[in-house]
Design an enzyme around this catalytic site. Structure first.
Site, PDB file in Angstrom:
ATOM      1  N   LYS A 138       0.822  -1.218   0.000  1.00 44.92           N
ATOM      2  CA  LYS A 138       0.000   0.000   0.000  1.00 44.92           C
ATOM      3  C   LYS A 138       0.853   1.263   0.000  1.00 44.92           C
ATOM      4  CE  LYS A 138      -4.377  -1.730   1.601  1.00 44.92           C
ATOM      5  NZ  LYS A 138      -5.461  -1.735   2.556  1.00 44.92           N
TER       6      LYS A 138
ATOM      7  N   LYS B  52      -5.157 -10.261  -5.349  1.00 47.42           N
ATOM      8  CA  LYS B  52      -6.402 -10.527  -4.608  1.00 47.42           C
ATOM      9  C   LYS B  52      -7.485  -9.499  -4.950  1.00 47.42           C
ATOM     10  CE  LYS B  52      -6.279  -8.006  -0.287  1.00 47.42           C
ATOM     11  NZ  LYS B  52      -7.019  -7.878   0.908  1.00 47.42           N
TER      12      LYS B  52
ATOM     13  N   LYS C  17     -10.996  -3.887  -2.327  1.00 52.15           N
ATOM     14  CA  LYS C  17     -11.851  -2.699  -2.430  1.00 52.15           C
ATOM     15  C   LYS C  17     -11.114  -1.538  -3.073  1.00 52.15           C
ATOM     16  CE  LYS C  17     -13.523  -3.368   2.133  1.00 52.15           C
ATOM     17  NZ  LYS C  17     -12.212  -3.261   2.759  1.00 52.15           N
TER      18      LYS C  17
HETATM   19  N1  AQP Z   1      -9.798 -11.167  -1.805  1.00 53.64           N
HETATM   20  C1  AQP Z   1     -10.062 -11.658  -0.603  1.00 53.64           C
HETATM   21  N2  AQP Z   1     -10.262 -12.973  -0.423  1.00 53.64           N
HETATM   22  C2  AQP Z   1     -10.544 -13.488   0.804  1.00 53.64           C
HETATM   23  N3  AQP Z   1     -10.662 -12.731   1.922  1.00 53.64           N
HETATM   24  C3  AQP Z   1     -10.485 -11.396   1.773  1.00 53.64           C
HETATM   25  N4  AQP Z   1     -10.530 -10.374   2.652  1.00 53.64           N
HETATM   26  C4  AQP Z   1     -10.294  -9.207   2.016  1.00 53.64           C
HETATM   27  N5  AQP Z   1     -10.067  -9.438   0.705  1.00 53.64           N
HETATM   28  C5  AQP Z   1     -10.176 -10.792   0.528  1.00 53.64           C
HETATM   29  C6  AQP Z   1     -10.831 -10.545   4.065  1.00 53.64           C
HETATM   30  O1  AQP Z   1     -11.820  -9.601   4.429  1.00 53.64           O
HETATM   31  C7  AQP Z   1     -11.579  -9.191   5.766  1.00 53.64           C
HETATM   32  C8  AQP Z   1     -11.623  -7.714   5.883  1.00 53.64           C
HETATM   33  O2  AQP Z   1     -10.700  -7.086   5.052  1.00 53.64           O
HETATM   34  P1  AQP Z   1     -10.471  -5.523   5.150  1.00 53.64           P
HETATM   35  O3  AQP Z   1     -11.392  -4.811   4.271  1.00 53.64           O
HETATM   36  O4  AQP Z   1     -10.477  -5.080   6.542  1.00 53.64           O
HETATM   37  O5  AQP Z   1      -9.014  -5.362   4.645  1.00 53.64           O
HETATM   38  P2  AQP Z   1      -8.359  -5.895   3.382  1.00 53.64           P
HETATM   39  O6  AQP Z   1      -7.905  -7.301   3.593  1.00 53.64           O
HETATM   40  O7  AQP Z   1      -7.290  -4.913   3.061  1.00 53.64           O
HETATM   41  O8  AQP Z   1      -9.520  -5.894   2.286  1.00 53.64           O
HETATM   42  P3  AQP Z   1      -9.563  -5.170   0.917  1.00 53.64           P
HETATM   43  O9  AQP Z   1     -10.827  -5.424   0.234  1.00 53.64           O
HETATM   44  O10 AQP Z   1      -8.314  -5.486   0.141  1.00 53.64           O
HETATM   45  O11 AQP Z   1      -9.602  -3.670   1.336  1.00 53.64           O
HETATM   46  P4  AQP Z   1      -8.669  -2.504   0.919  1.00 53.64           P
HETATM   47  O12 AQP Z   1      -8.580  -2.556  -0.559  1.00 53.64           O
HETATM   48  O13 AQP Z   1      -9.338  -1.302   1.443  1.00 53.64           O
HETATM   49  O14 AQP Z   1      -7.346  -2.761   1.576  1.00 53.64           O
HETATM   50  C9  AQP Z   1     -10.231  -9.767   6.195  1.00 53.64           C
HETATM   51  O15 AQP Z   1     -10.478 -10.896   7.012  1.00 53.64           O
HETATM   52  C10 AQP Z   1      -9.620 -10.173   4.910  1.00 53.64           C
HETATM   53  O16 AQP Z   1      -8.755 -11.283   5.079  1.00 53.64           O
END
Ligand code: AQP
Length: 337
Positions: A113, A200, A203
């Site tokens: 990030k 992966k 968001k």
């Molecule tokens: N692609 C994924 N596959 C499986 N699990 C996922 N999680 C996120 N993306 C995937 C799980 O969702 C939970 C919450 O995630 P988060 O939003 O707090 O943070 P993150 O992992 O950083 O999710 P994003 O969507 O990638 O958000 P951004 O882009 O904002 O950083 C966690 O349990 C995570 O494992």
């Protein structure tokens, strides 16, 4: 019998997607039946990336509504907003003071990030995993259900609890913090982007076609799946490292259709992409339609939603404050009374 305690959360950085649901929330729904479950909307974490204040508060309430729409039952678990419990920030500071900086610099998510943020990388982004440790450790969580991507952060929480707090300020007989275990269920643990099978689903991916959000309309879902990256082979298969897109889309189909891996592996073994994609679209729409209709109902009942979050906050705050106090005392901070 004392039920094991579970803590988890999602940051309200945008519309939740299939990865958040299948990798995290879906597992909470099962866990709440036999565990004391706390789930929060981790809005303080969302501040580590640039965001619009009005959108953040709207995303926070919408994320809470999605938890419930996906099956979290406020009568069986505590649902709350992280920033409404000040112990999260306070414990984070105490943990910051014992966590070596070089542990943080190793964190993969920070490295990824921070490249995107260039010169504007905040201390908050570096500190994200310590705040996450505070979230978990405050609740004496036994289990933390997360996707693969959060495994390293969970290890950090364990290290801090064991090697920086309990071994320094507690005793073997009387540890101050509970050392949590991660719970990563294999199926759905890592849902990949629709446009790049080795990244992966996320968001924050600037390409909206890379993810299906839980609130996408049926037309949009069909369109995104139609555009999803494929390869030149006929027939879909799991676990071929040269075909990450086939593995990802087949995984989605097996979970969303409810058919399971064995059945879909057979069904799709000789199928072309043109035949497969409409099947996946249909299964996705069918899985998301009931979630969307529950979500819309909840968002029209804001008072009810606020009340659920207030009850959850009260339940969570009691536990969080007790843990914070324990550590403050152990670290030599003068108690108020
Ligand atoms: N692609 C994924 N596959 C499986 N699990 C996922 N999680 C996120 N993306 C995937 C799980 O969702 C939970 C919450 O995630 P988060 O939003 O707090 O943070 P993150 O992992 O950083 O999710 P994003 O969507 O990638 O958000 P951004 O882009 O904002 O950083 C966690 O349990 C995570 O494992």
């Amino acid at each position: 019998m004392v039920r094991k305690r579970v803590l988890s959360g999602v940051q309200p950085t945008g519309a939740l997607h299939l990865g958040n649901w299948l990798g995290a929330i879906r597992n909470w729904v099962e866990l709440q039946k036999n565990h004391e479950t706390f789930v929060c909307v981790v809005d303080l974490h969302a501040l580590t990336v640039p965001n619009d204040p009005k959108i953040l508060s709207e995303n926070t309430i919408s994320t809470a509504a999605l938890y419930i729409a996906c099956g979290m039952n406020p009568k069986e678990c505590s649902i709350f907003v992280q920033s409404q419990i000040s112990a999260h920030s306070e414990l984070c500071w105490l943990l910051n003071c014992v966590t070596p900086l070089n542990w943080m610099e190793r964190m993969i998510q920070f490295k990824e990030k921070s490249i995107k943020q260039g010169d504007n990388v905040s201390i908050g982004l570096l500190d994200y995993p310590v705040l996450m440790s505070a979230d978990i450790l405050l609740y004496d969580a036994d289990l933390v259900p997360v996707g693969e991507d959060q495994k390293q952060h969970l290890e950090l929480a364990r290290d801090i609890a064991q090697n920086r707090i309990n071994s320094r300020f507690g005793t073997k007989k009387n540890p101050i913090l509970k050392v949590p275990q991660s719970l990563i269920l294999k199926e759905g643990a890592k849902i990949m982007s629709l446009t790049e099978g080795n990244s992966k689903m996320s968001k924050s991916d600037p390409n909206e076609n890379s993810r299906i959000t839980l609130l996408d309309s049926p037309d949009l879902i069909a369109k995104k799946i139609k555009r999803a990256k494929t390869d030149a082979e006929v027939g879909l298969e799991f676990d071929n490292p040269n075909r990450p897109e086939a593995n990802n889309l087949l995984t989605l189909y097996s979970i969303l259709s409810g058919l399971g891996r064995e059945v879909v592996a057979k069904e799709c073994a000789t199928m072309g992409w043109g035949e497969f994609k409409p099947l996946l679209a249909e299964a996705t729409i069918a899985a998301l339609t009931p979630i969307q209709s529950r979500y819309n109902g909840l968002m029209n009942e804001r008072d009810e939603l606020n009340n659920i979050l207030k009850i959850g906050r009260d339940q969570a705050e009691e536990v969080a404050d007790a843990t914070l106090k324990r550590l403050q005392n152990a670290m030599g901070l003068l108690s108020r009374s």
